[in-house]
Design an enzyme around this catalytic site. Structure first.
Site, mmCIF file in Angstrom:
data_model
loop_
_atom_site.group_PDB
_atom_site.id
_atom_site.type_symbol
_atom_site.label_atom_id
_atom_site.label_comp_id
_atom_site.label_asym_id
_atom_site.label_seq_id
_atom_site.Cartn_x
_atom_site.Cartn_y
_atom_site.Cartn_z
ATOM 1 N N SER A 52 0.767 -1.266 -0.029
ATOM 2 C CA SER A 52 -0.031 -0.134 -0.155
ATOM 3 C C SER A 52 0.941 1.334 0.096
ATOM 4 O O SER A 52 2.162 1.133 0.469
ATOM 5 C CB SER A 52 -0.899 0.034 1.377
HETATM 6 N N1 SAH Z 1 -0.991 -4.699 3.963
HETATM 7 C C1 SAH Z 1 -0.108 -5.148 2.908
HETATM 8 C C2 SAH Z 1 -0.856 -4.766 1.318
HETATM 9 C C3 SAH Z 1 -1.976 -5.639 0.984
HETATM 10 S S1 SAH Z 1 -2.321 -6.049 -0.451
HETATM 11 C C4 SAH Z 1 1.238 -4.483 2.723
HETATM 12 O O1 SAH Z 1 1.501 -3.679 3.887
HETATM 13 O O2 SAH Z 1 1.827 -4.788 2.011
HETATM 14 C C5 SAH Z 1 -3.719 -7.512 -0.124
HETATM 15 C C6 SAH Z 1 -3.195 -8.452 0.239
HETATM 16 O O3 SAH Z 1 -4.435 -9.125 0.716
HETATM 17 C C7 SAH Z 1 -2.775 -9.422 -0.947
HETATM 18 O O4 SAH Z 1 -1.443 -10.046 -0.487
HETATM 19 C C8 SAH Z 1 -3.771 -10.474 -1.038
HETATM 20 O O5 SAH Z 1 -3.260 -11.598 -1.370
HETATM 21 C C9 SAH Z 1 -4.485 -10.585 0.437
HETATM 22 N N2 SAH Z 1 -5.702 -11.220 0.405
HETATM 23 C C10 SAH Z 1 -6.572 -11.041 -0.291
HETATM 24 N N3 SAH Z 1 -7.757 -11.836 0.154
HETATM 25 C C11 SAH Z 1 -7.272 -12.606 1.307
HETATM 26 C C12 SAH Z 1 -7.872 -13.314 2.033
HETATM 27 N N4 SAH Z 1 -9.097 -13.824 1.778
HETATM 28 N N5 SAH Z 1 -7.301 -13.697 3.186
HETATM 29 C C13 SAH Z 1 -6.092 -13.213 3.043
HETATM 30 N N6 SAH Z 1 -5.318 -12.335 2.626
HETATM 31 C C14 SAH Z 1 -5.926 -12.079 1.561
#
Ligand code: SAH
Length: 205
Positions: A52
């Protein structure tokens, strides 16, 4: 420069600004993006996901009103950057990621940085194990069309949940839910763009 940008955009909580300054974002981006690590933009990471934008990380963190005693749940570990920021301001962080590769890499980075109060779990954030218990704060960092009732139920009384809610391939609204004695209080914050939250663990690595 980094702090100044965040201040200018409205982040005022000292502890949040200090933490943003302390966590080396360059350790969470891909090798090729090191030079851009402190620009205020999201960047691509493995598995087609993103780290992000720093402003959004700082903003969500500020809205969580964290305390050293809090148990925090993050859904969407990604690079682990948001989890590292949370770890400095909370008591314990459980972060869940549906890609095994991302979970493994994030765990390694967080260990190297000494974020010992973070547990990285490979799993599905739509299906948080009952044994994980209740949380004072929940932060969802992937776009959900709606926040499942099941997830709101995992909040302690007085707890706060923040999530980007809206269409998965467009703009979402960051919404802050607070569990009060009368029910759930909902406040719309700002527009954001997150990658989608997808139910189930990823079959690919
Ligand atoms: N917080 C992260 C950025 C998140 S991007 C950082 O600081 O880098 C969103 C993430 O959510 C992705 O890696 C994606 O794989 C994950 N994601 C999506 N659906 C999900 C689910 N059902 N359970 C766990 N993770 C999930």
């Amino acid at each position: 420069m980094f702090q100044l940008t965040l201040r200018r955009r409205g982040i005022s909580e000292q502890a949040v600004l200090r933490t943003m300054e302390e966590i080396p974002r360059e350790a969470f981006v891909e090798e090729r993006d090191r030079a851009d690590a402190y620009r205020d933009s999201a960047l691509g990471i493995a598995c087609g996901q993103t780290i992000s934008q720093p402003f959004v990380v700082a903003y969500m963190t500020e809205q969580l009103k964290l305390h050293k005693s809090h148990r925090v749940l993050e859904i969407g570990t990604g690079s682990g950057y948001q989890a590292a920021v949370l770890s400095r301001l909370a008591g314990h962080v459980l972060t869940i990621e549906r890609f095994r590769t991302l979970a493994d890499r994030a765990r390694e980075r967080l260990e190297k940085l000494g974020c010992y109060n973070v547990e990285v779990m490979f799993g599905d954030g739509f299906d948080v194990p009952a044994g994980a218990g209740q949380f004072d704060r929940i932060i969802v960092t992937a776009a959900m069309e709606a926040v499942p009732e099941k997830l709101l139920e995992r909040l302690e009384p007085g707890g706060i949940l923040i999530a980007p809610v809206g269409p998965q391939h467009g703009t979402q609204t960051l919404i802050r839910f607070t569990k009060t004695a009368d029910g759930i209080d909902r406040k719309d914050l700002v527009d954001v763009r997150f990658v989608p939250a997808i139910p189930g663990v990823a079959r690919e690595l």
